[in-house]
Design a protein around this motif. Structure first.
Motif, mmCIF file in Angstrom:
data_model
loop_
_atom_site.group_PDB
_atom_site.id
_atom_site.type_symbol
_atom_site.label_atom_id
_atom_site.label_comp_id
_atom_site.label_asym_id
_atom_site.label_seq_id
_atom_site.Cartn_x
_atom_site.Cartn_y
_atom_site.Cartn_z
ATOM 1 N N GLY A 282 0.812 -1.204 0.000
ATOM 2 C CA GLY A 282 0.000 0.000 0.000
ATOM 3 C C GLY A 282 0.851 1.262 0.000
ATOM 4 N N ASP A 284 3.856 1.488 -1.355
ATOM 5 C CA ASP A 284 4.369 1.612 -2.722
ATOM 6 C C ASP A 284 3.308 2.183 -3.658
ATOM 7 N N ALA A 285 2.067 1.749 -3.475
ATOM 8 C CA ALA A 285 0.995 2.271 -4.317
ATOM 9 C C ALA A 285 0.785 3.761 -4.057
ATOM 10 N N GLU A 286 0.847 4.160 -2.772
ATOM 11 C CA GLU A 286 0.679 5.581 -2.444
ATOM 12 C C GLU A 286 1.823 6.410 -3.007
ATOM 13 N N ARG A 479 -2.152 -6.971 -1.791
ATOM 14 C CA ARG A 479 -1.907 -5.593 -2.204
ATOM 15 C C ARG A 479 -3.177 -4.757 -2.104
ATOM 16 N N ALA A 480 -4.301 -5.328 -2.545
ATOM 17 C CA ALA A 480 -5.567 -4.594 -2.499
ATOM 18 C C ALA A 480 -5.985 -4.311 -1.067
ATOM 19 N N GLU A 482 -4.046 -4.130 1.693
ATOM 20 C CA GLU A 482 -3.159 -3.140 2.320
ATOM 21 C C GLU A 482 -3.404 -1.743 1.758
ATOM 22 N N THR A 483 -3.630 -1.656 0.449
ATOM 23 C CA THR A 483 -3.923 -0.350 -0.146
ATOM 24 C C THR A 483 -5.218 0.213 0.423
ATOM 25 N N ARG A 486 -4.613 1.571 3.940
ATOM 26 C CA ARG A 486 -3.894 2.850 3.963
ATOM 27 C C ARG A 486 -4.794 3.992 3.482
ATOM 28 N N ILE A 487 -5.612 3.727 2.488
ATOM 29 C CA ILE A 487 -6.527 4.767 2.002
ATOM 30 C C ILE A 487 -7.519 5.144 3.096
#
Length: 550
Positions: A282, A284-286, A479-480, A482-483, A486-487
């Motif tokens: 998450g 890394d995605a941010e 990944r979904a 954790e993202t 975090r969102i």
């Protein structure tokens, strides 16, 4: 459905003057500004040209910025501050060379103050924000100037600014990860204090403190952009531990969190914790999400910029009407008041007036000594520079006790002036700037504060629903999940910040406080469920034997 009845808020007085704890790094900006100011001023003293000190001070004061930022981000911030300071000075000197009409100069100063306020808030440059920029540009508007002198004076500011950049970056040679380690340690300690409560009793207040500390730690680590390495990766794992403890305090081990925080002191090894790299997906995605364009961030600041422009202009005009010789002091006083809402603006006004009035008494005591020799004048300014930065973290008024005499002594660099007149004019301009500036804040209200709460509530609900949808799946993608966590965490932090800012605003419809509290409660419950679904490593965080060098 919230009521449309306008509401007002009580204005604090004693609370505005209450002293807080000093910052953990109070000595860093204090020493940095002395190191940045001393060489240029002492050089000018040796050359007998202290009349040029205002221009070198403009560049040297840039060393006050960026002390909480990681060094890669600090390098960019300091460079932008130096360029912004130099640009503002150049515009002010150009205006001063083209006209001596005081009303026109005050108008230019007010518009510049509004631009500086909006840009500093939009870019989140951090303390001392727009106040130093506005002080330099406003004072320069009333300095005698010719077109031919401008390049040399601007060059002095750039030269001193380059030296300030070096001073600000120098500690990175010894502690390249110092700001990130410090922010991570503060997040761990704050969440440990919250975990002690197990989320009950006085846990609500501690939860807000811990959430702010975790958010600050992420901002520090993410400020470097895509640039990451093994050490920062280890620090990110530790912040995830703090974030997880915040979501599920009953499952956290406070002593373990404090132990990790202790190990981050100094230049020792960064502890590594057990945990899969999935928990950073998450992050890394941010990190990959592009930042919002500057003009999008400037939009919500329009009421604040309008307040600044109107308040500074009216304060300057009022000062001129009363025959005060330095209207820029009233202008700067007004510019220093404006905070996120009217309640905070009132508090800053109280702090400014008390600090300035005490500061002129300090000036009255110091100025006879400073008149003995130019060297004593320079050394007095250095001592006051140090004192201002050492004390201002405890309360703004306490720092102003040193800032005020320092600003008055700076006017003595060009020539010795009548101390009684300086004191009288400074007191008058302080009172004018505070009264007129606050009146402008009441007139220009931020009626969109309630709308921003509605948007923040909608964002939290969307993030919560997405996290709940993933929790309902038998095997959600790591990944979904954790993202989504975090969102949701970021949306809750934004909701709290928006609600706090709106709660201090006047003349608006009643805020949906119950909906905010309910959204926070359900959001945090969803966060806790997400943490537990991610597996034991998300909240246990046992220590491994592998460490990372700083």
């Amino acid at each position: 459905m919230s009521s449309a009845t306008p509401t007002t808020r009580r204005l604090p007085l004693a609370g505005a003057l209450r002293l807080g704890r000093p910052s953990d790094i109070w000595f860093k900006p204090a020493l940095s500004v002395v190191a940045a100011v001393a060489p240029p001023n002492l050089t000018l003293l040796a050359l007998g040209r202290l009349d040029l000190a205002m221009y070198t001070m403009a560049g040297s004061l840039c060393a006050l910025y960026g002390h909480n930022r990681p060094y890669p981000a600090r390098a960019r911030t300091l460079a932008r501050v130096v360029l912004g300071m130099t640009g503002g000075l150049a515009v002010a000197l150009l205006a001063a060379s083209l006209t001596t009409n005081a009303v026109a100069l005050v108008t230019v100063g007010a518009l510049m103050a509004a631009v500086q306020k909006a840009l500093c808030d939009a870019t989140r440059v951090g303390p001392p924000a727009n106040v130093v920029l506005t002080f330099i540009s406003s004072a320069s508007l009333f300095a005698p100037q010719t077109l031919g002198q401008i390049p040399g004076h601007v060059g002095l500011t750039l030269l001193a600014g380059a030296w300030a950049w070096l001073v600000g970056m120098a500690p990175g040679l010894l502690r390249p990860y110092g700001p990130e380690r410090r922010a991570t340690a503060q997040a761990l300690n704050a969440t440990a204090a919250y975990a002690d409560t197990r989320g009950a009793g006085e846990g609500h207040a501690r939860a807000r403190t811990a959430a702010a500390a975790v958010q600050a730690a992420w901002q520090s680590l993410l400020a470097t952009g895509a640039r990451t390495d093994r050490t920062r990766r280890a620090l990110e794992h530790l912040v995830v531990r703090a974030e997880v403890a915040l979501a599920a305090p009953a499952d956290a081990d406070p002593e373990r969190l404090r132990g990790w925080a202790r190990e981050l002191r100094g230049t020792g090894r960064v502890p590594r914790v057990a945990g899969a790299d999935d928990e950073l997906l998450g992050v890394d995605a941010e990190r990959a999400v592009p930042h919002r364009p500057l003009w999008h961030r400037l939009g919500p600041l329009a009421p604040l910029a309008a307040r600044t422009a109107l308040g500074c202009a009216l304060a300057g005009y009022a000062s001129l009407a009363l025959g005060v010789g330095r209207p820029y002091w009233a202008l700067v006083t007004a510019a220093s008041l404006y905070q996120a809402n009217i309640t905070l603006t009132w508090s800053r006004g109280v702090q400014r007036v008390v600090g300035n009035l005490l500061g002129v008494l300090v000036f009255a005591a110091v100025v006879p000594l400073a008149h003995l020799h130019p060297a004593v004048l320079v050394l007095s300014c250095l001592v006051l520079n140090f004192g201002a930065e050492a004390l201002i973290g405890r309360n703004y008024w306490l720092g102003s006790v040193c800032v005020t005499p320092m600003a008055l002594l700076i006017t003595e660099f060009a020539r010795t002036q009548d101390s009684g007149q300086l004191i009288t004019e400074r007191v008058l301009d302080t009172l004018i700037g505070a009264l007129v500036g606050f009146a402008a804040a009441i007139v220009v209200t931020d009626r969109r504060a309630g709308d921003r709460i509605e948007h923040a509530l909608a964002a939290v609900e969307r993030a919560r629903e997405e996290a709940a949808r993933l929790l309902a799946e038998p095997h959600p993608a790591p990944r979904a999940l954790e993202t989504a966590r975090r969102i949701l965490s970021a949306a809750l932090a934004e909701l709290r910040a928006t609600a706090d800012a709106a709660s201090g605003e006047w003349w608006q419809r009643a805020l949906p406080q119950e909906r905010v509290v309910l959204a926070e409660q359900t959001g945090h419950r969803t966060l806790a469920a997400t943490v537990r679904r991610q597996g034991p490593h998300s909240w246990d965080g046992t220590r491994t034997t592998e460490d990372v060098r700083p």
